[in-house]
Design an enzyme around this catalytic site. Structure first.
Site, PDB file in Angstrom:
ATOM      1  N   GLY A  39       0.761  -1.166  -0.166  1.00 11.91           N
ATOM      2  CA  GLY A  39      -0.087  -0.078  -0.218  1.00 11.91           C
ATOM      3  C   GLY A  39       0.914   1.237  -0.106  1.00 11.91           C
ATOM      4  O   GLY A  39       0.320   2.331  -0.282  1.00 11.91           O
ATOM      5  N   ALA A 182       0.091  20.882   0.675  1.00  9.63           N
ATOM      6  CA  ALA A 182      -1.232  20.281   1.269  1.00  9.63           C
ATOM      7  C   ALA A 182      -1.129  19.397   2.453  1.00  9.63           C
ATOM      8  O   ALA A 182      -1.897  19.525   3.356  1.00  9.63           O
ATOM      9  CB  ALA A 182      -1.612  19.109  -0.076  1.00  9.63           C
ATOM     10  N   GLU A 202       5.426  29.456   6.281  1.00 10.53           N
ATOM     11  CA  GLU A 202       5.668  28.994   4.837  1.00 10.53           C
ATOM     12  C   GLU A 202       6.502  30.138   4.222  1.00 10.53           C
ATOM     13  O   GLU A 202       6.557  31.141   4.406  1.00 10.53           O
ATOM     14  CB  GLU A 202       4.262  29.177   3.942  1.00 10.53           C
ATOM     15  CG  GLU A 202       4.327  29.062   2.447  1.00 10.53           C
ATOM     16  CD  GLU A 202       4.935  27.946   1.842  1.00 10.53           C
ATOM     17  OE1 GLU A 202       4.591  26.878   2.373  1.00 10.53           O
ATOM     18  OE2 GLU A 202       5.705  28.098   1.180  1.00 10.53           O
ATOM     19  N   HIS A 444     -31.303  19.192  -6.464  1.00  7.85           N
ATOM     20  CA  HIS A 444     -31.537  20.252  -5.388  1.00  7.85           C
ATOM     21  C   HIS A 444     -32.061  19.757  -4.123  1.00  7.85           C
ATOM     22  O   HIS A 444     -33.101  18.773  -4.119  1.00  7.85           O
ATOM     23  CB  HIS A 444     -32.789  21.167  -6.127  1.00  7.85           C
ATOM     24  CG  HIS A 444     -32.742  22.582  -4.959  1.00  7.85           C
ATOM     25  ND1 HIS A 444     -32.071  23.254  -4.501  1.00  7.85           N
ATOM     26  CD2 HIS A 444     -33.843  22.536  -4.169  1.00  7.85           C
ATOM     27  CE1 HIS A 444     -32.559  24.176  -3.625  1.00  7.85           C
ATOM     28  NE2 HIS A 444     -33.816  23.550  -3.512  1.00  7.85           N
TER      29      HIS A 444
HETATM   30  C1  LIG Z   1       0.966  13.156   4.520  1.00 15.63           C
HETATM   31  C2  LIG Z   1       0.363  12.684   3.242  1.00 15.63           C
HETATM   32  C3  LIG Z   1      -0.861  12.957   2.785  1.00 15.63           C
HETATM   33  C4  LIG Z   1      -1.069  12.647   1.693  1.00 15.63           C
HETATM   34  N1  LIG Z   1      -2.373  12.622   1.021  1.00 15.63           N
HETATM   35  C5  LIG Z   1      -2.641  12.580  -0.058  1.00 15.63           C
HETATM   36  C6  LIG Z   1      -4.100  12.485  -0.606  1.00 15.63           C
HETATM   37  O1  LIG Z   1      -5.030  12.863   0.260  1.00 15.63           O
HETATM   38  N2  LIG Z   1      -4.339  12.307  -1.872  1.00 15.63           N
HETATM   39  C7  LIG Z   1      -3.343  12.229  -2.745  1.00 15.63           C
HETATM   40  O2  LIG Z   1      -3.582  11.958  -3.898  1.00 15.63           O
HETATM   41  N3  LIG Z   1      -2.319  11.867  -2.459  1.00 15.63           N
HETATM   42  C8  LIG Z   1      -1.694  12.343  -1.213  1.00 15.63           C
HETATM   43  N4  LIG Z   1      -0.468  12.046  -0.629  1.00 15.63           N
HETATM   44  C9  LIG Z   1       0.558  11.609  -1.585  1.00 15.63           C
HETATM   45  C10 LIG Z   1       0.545  10.473  -2.059  1.00 15.63           C
HETATM   46  O3  LIG Z   1       0.853   9.575  -0.786  1.00 15.63           O
HETATM   47  C11 LIG Z   1       1.787   9.944  -2.990  1.00 15.63           C
HETATM   48  O4  LIG Z   1       1.525  10.757  -4.205  1.00 15.63           O
HETATM   49  C12 LIG Z   1       1.538   8.454  -3.277  1.00 15.63           C
HETATM   50  O5  LIG Z   1       1.719   7.660  -2.435  1.00 15.63           O
HETATM   51  C13 LIG Z   1       2.583   8.237  -4.481  1.00 15.63           C
HETATM   52  O6  LIG Z   1       2.334   6.721  -4.689  1.00 15.63           O
HETATM   53  P1  LIG Z   1       3.701   5.783  -5.366  1.00 15.63           P
HETATM   54  O7  LIG Z   1       3.039   4.579  -5.724  1.00 15.63           O
HETATM   55  O8  LIG Z   1       4.328   6.693  -6.164  1.00 15.63           O
HETATM   56  O9  LIG Z   1       4.518   5.821  -3.954  1.00 15.63           O
HETATM   57  P2  LIG Z   1       4.374   5.143  -2.438  1.00 15.63           P
HETATM   58  O10 LIG Z   1       3.069   5.513  -2.185  1.00 15.63           O
HETATM   59  O11 LIG Z   1       5.379   6.031  -1.958  1.00 15.63           O
HETATM   60  O12 LIG Z   1       4.805   3.793  -2.553  1.00 15.63           O
HETATM   61  C14 LIG Z   1       6.144   3.391  -2.668  1.00 15.63           C
HETATM   62  C15 LIG Z   1       6.287   1.989  -2.234  1.00 15.63           C
HETATM   63  O13 LIG Z   1       7.733   1.606  -3.051  1.00 15.63           O
HETATM   64  C16 LIG Z   1       8.228   0.697  -1.877  1.00 15.63           C
HETATM   65  N5  LIG Z   1       9.743   0.854  -2.146  1.00 15.63           N
HETATM   66  C17 LIG Z   1      10.488   1.848  -2.483  1.00 15.63           C
HETATM   67  N6  LIG Z   1      11.716   1.551  -2.785  1.00 15.63           N
HETATM   68  C18 LIG Z   1      11.808   0.141  -3.065  1.00 15.63           C
HETATM   69  C19 LIG Z   1      12.591  -0.801  -3.413  1.00 15.63           C
HETATM   70  N7  LIG Z   1      13.944  -0.664  -3.905  1.00 15.63           N
HETATM   71  N8  LIG Z   1      12.369  -2.069  -3.485  1.00 15.63           N
HETATM   72  C20 LIG Z   1      11.082  -2.481  -3.034  1.00 15.63           C
HETATM   73  N9  LIG Z   1      10.100  -1.742  -2.630  1.00 15.63           N
HETATM   74  C21 LIG Z   1      10.598  -0.286  -2.602  1.00 15.63           C
HETATM   75  C22 LIG Z   1       7.869   1.405  -0.459  1.00 15.63           C
HETATM   76  O14 LIG Z   1       8.300   0.633   0.679  1.00 15.63           O
HETATM   77  C23 LIG Z   1       6.472   1.813  -0.977  1.00 15.63           C
HETATM   78  O15 LIG Z   1       5.754   0.789  -0.348  1.00 15.63           O
HETATM   79  C24 LIG Z   1      -0.270  12.442   0.731  1.00 15.63           C
HETATM   80  C25 LIG Z   1       1.270  12.295   1.117  1.00 15.63           C
HETATM   81  C26 LIG Z   1       1.375  12.311   2.283  1.00 15.63           C
HETATM   82  C27 LIG Z   1       3.027  12.312   2.914  1.00 15.63           C
END
Ligand SMILES: Cc1cc2nc3c(=O)[nH]c(=O)nc-3n(C[C@H](O)[C@H](O)[C@H](O)COP(=O)(O)OP(=O)(O)OC[C@H]3O[C@@H](n4cnc5c(N)ncnc54)[C@H](O)[C@@H]3O)c2cc1C
Length: 465
Positions: A39, A182, A202, A444
């Site tokens: 996840g 955000a 900020e 509405h």
């Molecule tokens: C506090 C917070 C709130 C947020 N709220 C929102 C929101 O409400 N809506 C929204 O759209 N976005 C939100 N975001 C942004 C969103 O979480 C990210 O844009 C999103 O998770 C990116 O997805 P991703 O699949 O690129 O990476 P990630 O979700 O970061 O997943 C990457 C995965 O890769 C794994 N990984 C990394 N390197 C390796 C490796 N070499 N080998 C094996 N596994 C590895 C990690 O363990 C992780 O599980 C939020 C972010 C934060 C920090």
């Protein structure tokens, strides 16, 4: 050596969604994840847990305002342990849900550190043991981690990132949030609701700096009215820990040094891509400050190597963007007819109170681009459902092309903004004009019907204002 059509490194909303679609389209797929759960950031320390806490904060606010609704609540308080337990339960449920969905789509998983070992080869390292697999396509979806500021040490106890603040032992009396994007404004909103004294710092001239200027101004006004302290153009110089918490020193707008002491400090100044130690140097893929360059189908310069999500240069760091990028890349690999990824059609959603949502161009951005535009605004004060909800601050702003009335951007601050933006997303996807939207029938009374008034307002024809 095990052979796959697709190896995905990372199981966040980019990787896991891509894997399920790949399974649905018949690609033999494996997901490599370093953590012991699926996840990624979004599910474990990002989107989902923050939205749980924001919802808790909203419920608590309803209790505080119960009198307005004719309800007497004599005594109520927050059980923080129960709040955290509910958050963890939701996260766990959905992480297990991904496991189920993987089984349904015949997606395999491997736990360990994934790395490109050569063309069509991925190594997986777990507890000193390395396994290699073959994959026709490789998809990098390794996400991002919180950045810090030079000289600011994150200790995880007093000076925190999004990761640690989501499981702190209690509600702090005071909190300084550094960074008003955000993530920063969502945490400021959560803890303010729970009674924490919050100061928001900020560096740029306005909070939520990526949003339209009028949206920033409205949030600034509303936050200050609630009692959140805001300092823009504030340059943090140091964060020093002491017996009571920490003291943040910053240079203010006027160049004067100021200090704020708080029990906790949250550093929310952006994210850095997880692209170190991934074997990218063995490929032709182009990188820039750690971000990977990818084309409209998320392809890199290395054949059959794709990159999606928070690691891609120039694309928004949002979960839904990552997911659609994954679907687009997998479509290309599977030889399907899928549209290219269009970054201009990615909605933004920020779940602070009041909520913010937007898509497309802001007014200044459109004018700076030399476009001839017309702008309309509709205040939620004129929407009956918003009044019923007791939440009628804010407005919807529409930016449209002057000649044909094509919708170029929609910017919302106010109740259910992150839900009603859906109409604007469809409008932009289908290149709708004001004339299409002004004559669409909205149910509405709904908060959503404010969208109809907002589109009509561009022509000076809003009914309820
Ligand atoms: C506090 C917070 C709130 C947020 N709220 C929102 C929101 O409400 N809506 C929204 O759209 N976005 C939100 N975001 C942004 C969103 O979480 C990210 O844009 C999103 O998770 C990116 O997805 P991703 O699949 O690129 O990476 P990630 O979700 O970061 O997943 C990457 C995965 O890769 C794994 N990984 C990394 N390197 C390796 C490796 N070499 N080998 C094996 N596994 C590895 C990690 O363990 C992780 O599980 C939020 C972010 C934060 C920090």
């Amino acid at each position: 050596m095990a052979k796959f059509d697709l190896a995905i490194i990372g199981s966040g909303p980019g990787g896991y969604v891509a894997a399920i679609r790949a399974g649905q389209w018949g690609l033999k797929t494996v997901v490599i994840e370093k953590d012991g759960f699926l996840g990624g950031t979004c599910l474990h320390v990002g989107c989902i847990p923050t939205k749980v806490l924001l919802h808790n904060a909203e419920v608590y606010d309803h209790f505080k305002n119960a009198k307005e609704f004719g309800i007497e609540v004599k005594e109520f308080s927050v059980d923080w342990t129960a709040v955290l337990a509910r958050k963890d339960k939701i996260v766990k449920k959905h992480s297990k849900g991904i496991e189920l969905l993987f089984r349904k789509s015949k997606v395999e998983t491997m736990q360990g550190w994934g790395r490109i070992a050569g063309p069509g080869r991925v190594s997986v390292e777990q507890q000193g043991k390395t396994t290699e697999i073959e994959a026709t396509n490789i998809l990098l979806a390794t996400g991002s981690e919180a950045r810090s500021l030079p000289g600011v040490e994150i200790d995880g106890k007093v000076v925190l990132t999004n990761r640690e603040i989501l499981s702190i032992g209690g509600i702090p009396k005071s909190l300084v949030v550094v960074g008003a994007g955000a993530v920063g404004v969502e945490f400021a909103s959560i803890f303010h609701s729970f009674g924490t004294e919050v100061a928001l710092l900020e560096m740029l001239p306005r909070i939520v700096p990526l949003e339209d200027e009028e949206i920033s101004a409205e949030l600034d006004k509303t936050f200050r009215k609630k009692g959140i302290q805001i300092h823009t153009e504030a340059l943090v110089e140091s964060v020093k820990k002491d017996a009571k918490g920490a003291t943040v020193t910053f240079k203010d707008k006027a160049g004067q040094s100021q200090t704020i002491a708080a029990e906790r400090v949250l550093v929310a100044v952006g994210r850095k891509p997880n692209t170190e130690n991934l074997g990218l140097e063995k490929t032709k893929a182009k990188t820039e400050r750690g971000y990977v360059h990818a084309g409209p189908y998320l392809e890199t310069a290395e054949p059959r190597l794709y990159a999606i999500g928070d690691i891609v240069a120039g694309l928004p760091q949002l979960a839904h963007a990552a997911s659609m990028e994954g679907i687009t890349a997998v479509g290309k690999m599977a030889g399907r007819d899928v549209p290219a990824f269009d970054r201009n059609r990615v909605p933004n959603a920020t779940y602070c109170d009041p909520q913010i949502a937007s898509i497309g161009m802001g007014e200044k951005q459109a004018r700076d681009a030399g476009l001839k535009i017309q702008v309309g605004r509709f205040p939620f004060a004129g929407n009956s459902k918003a009044t019923i909800l007791g939440s009628h601050g804010g407005f919807i702003k529409v930016v449209a092309d002057e000649k044909y009335g094509e919708v170029l951007g929609v910017h919302i601050i106010g109740p259910l903004a992150t839900e009603i933006i859906a109409e604007a997303v469809v409008a932009m996807q289908l290149e709708a004009t004001l004339d299409d939207l002004m004559f669409m029938i909205h149910a509405h009374p709904t908060v959503w019907e404010a969208m109809g008034d907002a589109f009509a307002s561009v022509r000076g024809l809003a009914i309820n204002v």
